[in-house]
Each structure stands twice: as C-alpha cells, then as structure tokens.
Enzyme design. Structure first.
Site, short mmCIF file in Angstrom:
data_model
loop_
_atom_site.label_atom_id
_atom_site.label_comp_id
_atom_site.label_asym_id
_atom_site.label_seq_id
_atom_site.Cartn_x
_atom_site.Cartn_y
_atom_site.Cartn_z
N LYS A 4 0.83 -1.19 0.00
CA LYS A 4 0.00 0.00 0.00
C LYS A 4 0.88 1.25 0.00
O LYS A 4 1.96 1.26 0.60
CB LYS A 4 -0.87 0.04 1.26
CG LYS A 4 -1.95 -1.00 1.37
CD LYS A 4 -2.66 -0.85 2.71
CE LYS A 4 -3.76 -1.89 2.91
NZ LYS A 4 -4.93 -1.63 2.06
N ARG A 21 -10.38 -11.50 2.57
CA ARG A 21 -11.31 -12.56 2.13
C ARG A 21 -10.64 -13.93 2.17
O ARG A 21 -11.32 -14.95 2.29
CB ARG A 21 -11.84 -12.23 0.73
CG ARG A 21 -10.81 -12.27 -0.38
CD ARG A 21 -11.25 -11.45 -1.59
NE ARG A 21 -11.25 -10.03 -1.29
CZ ARG A 21 -11.67 -9.09 -2.14
NH1 ARG A 21 -12.13 -9.43 -3.33
NH2 ARG A 21 -11.63 -7.82 -1.80
#
Length: 459
Positions: free
Chosen positions: A238, A312
């Site tokens: 990120k 997820r």
C-alpha cells in the site's frame, strides 16, 4: 473508562429535551422567572443549544436542551450534553418514547469514552445521568461496555495489538464468561487452514485461528471476524496514505468480540461460536505472491491477483470451518473493501444476505437502535467475475467494478452449509467527531444484530 448511571435516589436537575416544535408549549408551562430567562438567552430549541436556568441560590434550577426529534438527521443528539453540561446529576424529562430514551441514555454513556491506554487522564467526574424510567438500564450498560471493548481493541496501536495480543484479548473475554477457547497455529494451521497461514507467514508475529465457544443449548450462531492486525498490502504494498489506518483492519474481529460479549452477558439462549483468523499481512521473502494459486481448507483453489485482498482469504478458511457444523446463523464482519465506503460512506454498515427474514430484521433493528445498516445484493450474475481461468476463484477481479459485491460473493462460496449467512463489510472507524463517537475505532452492525437475533431465531 467507568460506565454507570447515577443512583436513582441522587439529587438531580431536570433536563428537558426540547425540540423547536415543542418549545412553545414547554415554555408556557414554566414559571415567569424561567420564561424570562429563556427569552433573555434566546433559547430556540436548536440542536445542541443548552438553556441553563439558575435558581435564586445560584444552583441550576432546570436545563432545557435542544435536540431533534427527526432521527433521520442524526444520532445521539443528547450525547453532547454529557460533555458540555456542568458537573452534576441530571434526569431526562420530556415527551420521549422508550426507544428515544434508550438512545439518549446509551449515547450519554458512550460520550465519555476515551482511549487512555497510551495517554492516561481525561476521565474525571462530569455530568451524570439517572437511568430514564422505562429503559432497560442493565442492557444499555452491557451494550456500552461491549462497545468500549470494540473501540479499545481497534484503537490500540499495531505494535501493541498483533495476533498474539488479539488472542489474549479474546481468551480473556472467554474466561470471564466461562467460554471454552482453542487456538490453532504452527503446523496445524498449515495443514488445516492454508489460506490463513499463507497470508500471515511473512510476519514475525505468527498467524493463528482463535476459536471460542459458549452455551450448550439453543440455535447455533457463529460469528467470524477478520483479524488482520496490520495490513501493509503485502507484496502489493500500500502507499503510505493508504496504510495510515491499517491498525483498524482487525475491526471485524473487534466488533464480533464486542457482539459476543453482549450475547454472553445478556445470557441469550444460543450456542455461540466465535472464529477469528488473526494475522499480519507483511512483506518478506516468504510472503505470498501475485499469481500464486493457493488451495483453501474447503479444497477450492484461489488465484492471487492482489496480495492486498487478503481479508477474504483468511475469512474463507474460517467460514469453511464454521459451515462444517451447519450452523443456524453464520455472520461475518470485516473491514473488507474500499468499494463499500465509496458506496455508503463511513457511517453505514452494508450487509449481504440471501435470507429475507434476516434482512428485514436487520433493517428494522438498525433503525430502532440507531445503528444504521443497509442491504446490498449477492448479485449472482457477477459470480463469473470471481472465476479466473486457472483456478476456482480470483481474490481480486480485474476492473474494480462492484468490489464489495464480488468480495461478498467470494465469501459466500465458503459459507455453504449454514442455514443462513450474512456478511457485513464495515468501516470500523469514526473519521470525524460526532455525538457519542469520538474520532477513532467504532463498532458497526453489532447493536443491530443483537436486537435482531431474538426475532430471527425465535428466542
């Protein structure tokens, strides 16, 4: 932080909750001296406006406090009084429903929240409230204490809240309510929960799956919370601007722990299980890579097209474990997608379910307990978007369209076996101060779920 209502027999000042529409009648019912004072200070009943009417001895005779009866325009309006009124004890007066009184009282309790672990202080005695007549004070205290747990966990800096510390917090909660606990890590994690192990293996703080159980009768309820204690994005690193709030990426875990605490403290007749995959998503030579294909606990293969879509993955293995026992109700909570924030902003918790009764109950309860939620669809035609060419599933479909929905569809594949599955894509953070919600970690969806459970499960 200490949470409590003032003693019922304590001397108190009447706190009249007055909106502009009720002001004329209330003003006319007061003494000449009070009416004179209200007129002199220009009290209009606007939101947050306080009329502190003195008695002849200089003490407060009465307080009028402006608030909105239109709950659609905001929540916890009276909470600002808890931090703005002079020290003392107050008792709410006015024509308010039990729901409005409950919201006011809960907001008052939460208004005093401060995260003090790293900077003690600021918890001195201030304005206190008597529990309003007709409200379930014990329930409100339980909910407030559970929300404090959630906020404290999210607000804790990442160097003090890794997978091990999250395990400690979960186990302490379990012990306090007589729940059993089991933690899987090491080789057992590698064999039984390969996606959790793959995401967390690059961190010096080992990954683990935390498993709590409480209650032995009633419907089976499983709560699964994303426990990514810090998310660098992995090899898809990120940028710094996106990493600044990643201590909150375990907000799903913090929220289900707060919800579990409420369920246990209130003694709901359910068989409760809480599953938390706790990991760091870090960068190292052994980090999982884009283009890897990983096999899940369920046996489905997953092509990794973005290591920053790790939440997820860890949820998938935990959901698979939960579904193996065919629970009556399976709920996952996760700070999962930016797409959900773009769609609904930070204040509303979107949820996905195929269970119409659950959806109706959540919408009703969210409005009733001032915990806004909104249903988004499990849109079946988008299933093709999560099916890559070389594996069963894609963890990050190209194009970025419908990102919250495709993430939810991915998770639904692993929840098969549960009678009812609901997924919350929460934000878990209050970006600007609001009544009863200072900047920082915040629970979302938990009060709505707690209120909906009896109706959904027939308790």
């Amino acid at each position: 932080m200490s949470l409590s209502f003032a003693e019922a027999d304590a001397t108190s000042t009447d706190l009249f909750v007055i909106g502009p529409e009720a002001l004329p009648a209330w003003r006319d019912s007061q003494s000449f001296e009070v009416r004179f004072w209200l007129d002199r200070i220009g009290f209009t009943g606007a939101i947050g406006q306080a009329a502190l009417v003195p008695a002849s001895d200089g003490e407060l005779a009465v307080v009028g406090y402006g608030t909105a009866r239109d709950r659609a325009r905001g929540r916890f309006h009276l909470a600002t009084a808890a931090t703005s009124l002079p020290k003392g004890t107050y008792e709410i007066k006015g024509d308010l429903s039990v729901e409005e009184l409950s919201e006011a009282a809960l907001g008052w309790l939460l208004a005093g929240y401060r995260f003090s672990r790293c900077k003690p202080g600021g918890d001195g005695d201030g304005a206190r409230l008597k529990a309003p007549r007709g409200v379930d004070a014990a329930r409100l205290l339980t909910i407030a204490e559970s929300e404090v747990l959630t906020r404290d966990l999210i607000n804790t800096p990442p160097n003090l809240m890794g997978p091990g510390e999250l395990e400690t917090a979960a186990c302490e909660l379990a012990d306090s309510f007589g729940a059993s606990r089991y933690v899987t890590k090491g080789d057992d994690l590698r064999k039984g929960f390969p996606l959790i192990q793959a995401v967390g293996r690059a961190s010096p703080r080992p990954p683990r799956l935390i498993d709590l159980r409480w209650g032995d009768t009633g419907p089976k309820v499983v709560l699964v919370g994303k426990g990514v204690c810090f998310d660098t994005g992995g090899l898809n690193l990120k940028p710094g601007s996106s990493m600044g709030l990643m201590k909150k990426d375990m907000g799903g875990a913090a929220t289900v722990l707060g919800l579990a605490r409420s369920i246990m403290a209130l003694g709901l007749p359910v068989q409760l299980r809480v599953l938390i995959p706790a990991v760091d998503n870090s960068v190292a030579g052994n980090a999982f890579r884009p283009q890897d294909v990983l096999r899940s606990r369920k046996g489905l293969t997953v092509e990794i097209n973005n290591t920053d879509a790790e939440g997820r993955l860890v949820l998938a293995d935990a959901l698979s474990l939960a579904a193996e026992e065919n629970p009556d109700l399976l709920i996952s909570m996760a700070t999962l997608t930016g797409a959900a924030r773009v769609a609904l902003g930070p204040d509303i918790a979107p949820f996905f379910t195929d269970d119409a009764a659950m959806a109706d109950a959540l919408q009703h309860s969210g409005a009733r307990v001032a915990d806004p939620v909104w249903r988004l669809p499990f849109h079946d035609p988008y299933e093709a978007m999560v099916e890559p060419a070389i594996a069963d599933l894609d963890n990050a479909p190209k194009g970025g369209m419908a990102g919250a929905i495709t993430a939810a569809l991915f998770l639904r594949r692993f929840a098969e076996g549960a009678a009812s599955y609901t997924h919350f894509d929460i934000y878990g953070w209050q970006p600007s101060a609001a009544p009863a919600r200072p900047v920082g970690g915040v629970g979302q969806g938990a009060r709505a779920v707690l209120d909906a459970l009896p109706r959904v499960l027939g308790l």
